[in-house]
Design a protein around this motif. Structure first.
Motif, mmCIF file in Angstrom:
data_model
loop_
_atom_site.group_PDB
_atom_site.id
_atom_site.type_symbol
_atom_site.label_atom_id
_atom_site.label_comp_id
_atom_site.label_asym_id
_atom_site.label_seq_id
_atom_site.Cartn_x
_atom_site.Cartn_y
_atom_site.Cartn_z
ATOM 1 N N SER A 17 -2.547 -2.013 2.109
ATOM 2 C CA SER A 17 -3.480 -1.881 0.980
ATOM 3 C C SER A 17 -4.152 -3.189 0.592
ATOM 4 N N LEU A 18 -3.374 -4.214 0.329
ATOM 5 C CA LEU A 18 -3.972 -5.459 -0.161
ATOM 6 C C LEU A 18 -4.840 -6.163 0.881
ATOM 7 N N PRO A 19 -4.436 -6.224 2.167
ATOM 8 C CA PRO A 19 -5.363 -6.814 3.144
ATOM 9 C C PRO A 19 -6.709 -6.095 3.187
ATOM 10 N N ASN A 20 -6.696 -4.768 3.053
ATOM 11 C CA ASN A 20 -7.961 -4.028 3.046
ATOM 12 C C ASN A 20 -8.773 -4.306 1.792
ATOM 13 N N LEU A 21 -8.090 -4.413 0.647
ATOM 14 C CA LEU A 21 -8.805 -4.736 -0.587
ATOM 15 C C LEU A 21 -9.391 -6.143 -0.508
ATOM 16 N N ILE A 22 -8.615 -7.082 0.021
ATOM 17 C CA ILE A 22 -9.106 -8.453 0.175
ATOM 18 C C ILE A 22 -10.350 -8.487 1.062
ATOM 19 N N LYS A 23 -10.304 -7.781 2.172
ATOM 20 C CA LYS A 23 -11.458 -7.733 3.080
ATOM 21 C C LYS A 23 -12.679 -7.151 2.377
ATOM 22 N N PHE A 24 -12.466 -6.087 1.606
ATOM 23 C CA PHE A 24 -13.571 -5.459 0.869
ATOM 24 C C PHE A 24 -14.164 -6.441 -0.140
ATOM 25 N N CYS A 25 -13.303 -7.142 -0.873
ATOM 26 C CA CYS A 25 -13.793 -8.113 -1.864
ATOM 27 C C CYS A 25 -14.562 -9.244 -1.203
ATOM 28 N N ASN A 26 -14.046 -9.751 -0.097
ATOM 29 C CA ASN A 26 -14.736 -10.847 0.591
ATOM 30 C C ASN A 26 -16.104 -10.408 1.103
ATOM 31 N N GLN A 27 -16.207 -9.146 1.514
ATOM 32 C CA GLN A 27 -17.482 -8.656 2.047
ATOM 33 C C GLN A 27 -18.462 -8.274 0.945
ATOM 34 N N ASN A 28 -17.956 -7.735 -0.156
ATOM 35 C CA ASN A 28 -18.832 -7.165 -1.169
ATOM 36 C C ASN A 28 -18.979 -8.008 -2.429
ATOM 37 N N VAL A 44 -2.153 -10.602 -9.512
ATOM 38 C CA VAL A 44 -0.873 -10.188 -8.932
ATOM 39 C C VAL A 44 -0.792 -8.664 -9.018
ATOM 40 N N HIS A 45 -0.398 -8.063 -7.910
ATOM 41 C CA HIS A 45 -0.343 -6.605 -7.775
ATOM 42 C C HIS A 45 1.109 -6.158 -7.675
ATOM 43 N N MET A 46 1.401 -5.069 -8.360
ATOM 44 C CA MET A 46 2.755 -4.515 -8.372
ATOM 45 C C MET A 46 2.663 -3.011 -8.142
ATOM 46 N N THR A 47 3.506 -2.481 -7.249
ATOM 47 C CA THR A 47 3.478 -1.056 -6.979
ATOM 48 C C THR A 47 4.874 -0.556 -6.645
ATOM 49 N N GLY A 48 4.993 0.733 -6.398
ATOM 50 C CA GLY A 48 6.280 1.305 -6.014
ATOM 51 C C GLY A 48 6.494 2.680 -6.616
ATOM 52 N N HIS A 49 7.654 3.247 -6.285
ATOM 53 C CA HIS A 49 8.043 4.567 -6.779
ATOM 54 C C HIS A 49 9.268 4.510 -7.703
ATOM 55 N N GLY A 50 10.127 3.527 -7.499
ATOM 56 C CA GLY A 50 11.444 3.576 -8.115
ATOM 57 C C GLY A 50 11.675 2.579 -9.225
ATOM 58 N N ASN A 51 12.920 2.216 -9.384
ATOM 59 C CA ASN A 51 13.360 1.406 -10.508
ATOM 60 C C ASN A 51 12.796 -0.015 -10.468
ATOM 61 N N VAL A 52 12.572 -0.556 -11.654
ATOM 62 C CA VAL A 52 12.117 -1.936 -11.834
ATOM 63 C C VAL A 52 13.019 -2.578 -12.874
ATOM 64 N N VAL A 53 13.480 -3.791 -12.588
ATOM 65 C CA VAL A 53 14.277 -4.529 -13.564
ATOM 66 C C VAL A 53 13.815 -5.983 -13.575
ATOM 67 N N PHE A 54 13.434 -6.469 -14.757
ATOM 68 C CA PHE A 54 13.149 -7.882 -14.954
ATOM 69 C C PHE A 54 14.320 -8.494 -15.726
ATOM 70 N N THR A 55 14.809 -9.636 -15.265
ATOM 71 C CA THR A 55 15.763 -10.374 -16.077
ATOM 72 C C THR A 55 15.029 -10.986 -17.256
ATOM 73 N N LEU A 58 -4.372 4.075 -6.692
ATOM 74 C CA LEU A 58 -5.385 3.222 -6.079
ATOM 75 C C LEU A 58 -4.905 2.611 -4.772
ATOM 76 N N GLY A 59 -3.653 2.109 -4.776
ATOM 77 C CA GLY A 59 -3.138 1.439 -3.581
ATOM 78 C C GLY A 59 -3.133 2.323 -2.352
ATOM 79 N N ASN A 60 -2.857 3.614 -2.528
ATOM 80 C CA ASN A 60 -2.922 4.526 -1.392
ATOM 81 C C ASN A 60 -4.346 4.618 -0.860
ATOM 82 N N GLY A 61 -5.308 4.570 -1.775
ATOM 83 C CA GLY A 61 -6.699 4.613 -1.354
ATOM 84 C C GLY A 61 -7.163 3.359 -0.641
#
Length: 207
Positions: free
Chosen positions: A31-42, A67-78, A172-175
């Motif tokens: 996802s992010l490499p494709n978004l980066i490429k799109f941003c650099n081009q557009n 900074v991008h964050m994604t996922g399906h499951g648990n998240v824990v911040f100390t 969005l990330g799936n797209g």
């Protein structure tokens, strides 16, 4: 590196957040490499072709305007991680959280550690984020169906500035992924990439 030096760099980097708790922070690998490429081009940005990986408690967090964050499951911040994220966002950083499905309850709980005094608010469709470069007069595009709900964009606003954006029931990330991964129609992929470009542009122009 201080946040106010981003605009002077010859090449910028963006990062994926490697959080604890067991959730799949590493999802949507293309996802992010494709978004980066799109941003650099557009957008004519000069982003490094691959994202970095950064942990929430690391001082390296301050190297990234987005900074991008994604996922399906648990998240824990100390507690120390939450404080580091808070300092990063107050200093001008931007966190995009993309619910890949099932992330909402964990995100809301953990971001309360970061900003106990703030609640997520749904952004109005006329918010600058939705027209930063590409117009989205009806808000977030719908990329994947989860529970049949409309997509929603939630934000944390610190002293009038959007510092964290949470895209929910949208995926969005799936797209942004290679078309072969989900076989989404190209029109859907382009809408997802354009919205992602708005996020990157907004993050880099509202320090």
């Amino acid at each position: 590196m201080s946040l106010n030096t981003w605009a002077q760099q010859a090449s910028l980097r963006i990062a994926r957040l490697k959080y604890g708790g067991g959730g799949d922070w590493y999802g949507n690998k293309t996802s992010l490499p494709n978004l980066i490429k799109f941003c650099n081009q557009n957008l004519k940005t000069n982003l490094a072709a691959e994202e970095d990986i950064v942990e929430p408690g690391s001082p390296e967090l301050f190297n990234y305007p987005f900074v991008h964050m994604t996922g399906h499951g648990n998240v824990v911040f100390t507690e120390s991680e939450a404080q580091n994220i808070r300092k990063y966002l107050i200093a001008g950083g931007f966190l995009h959280i993309d619910d890949n499905y099932g992330l909402e309850k964990f995100v809301r709980r953990e971001m309360k550690k970061v900003f106990p005094e703030l609640n997520f608010v749904e952004l109005p469709f006329n918010h600058p984020l939705y027209k930063a470069k590409f117009p989205f007069p009806a808000g977030l595009p719908k990329v994947h169906e989860h529970d049949g709900k409309s997509p929603q964009g939630w934000g944390l606003i610190w002293q009038g500035k959007l510092v964290c954006f949470f895209s929910y029931e949208c995926d969005l990330g799936n797209g942004w992924e290679d078309q072969s991964v989900y076989n989404d129609p190209e029109t859907v992929r382009q809408q997802a990439l354009r919205m992602g470009a708005n996020l990157v542009y907004y993050a880099m122009t509202t320090l």
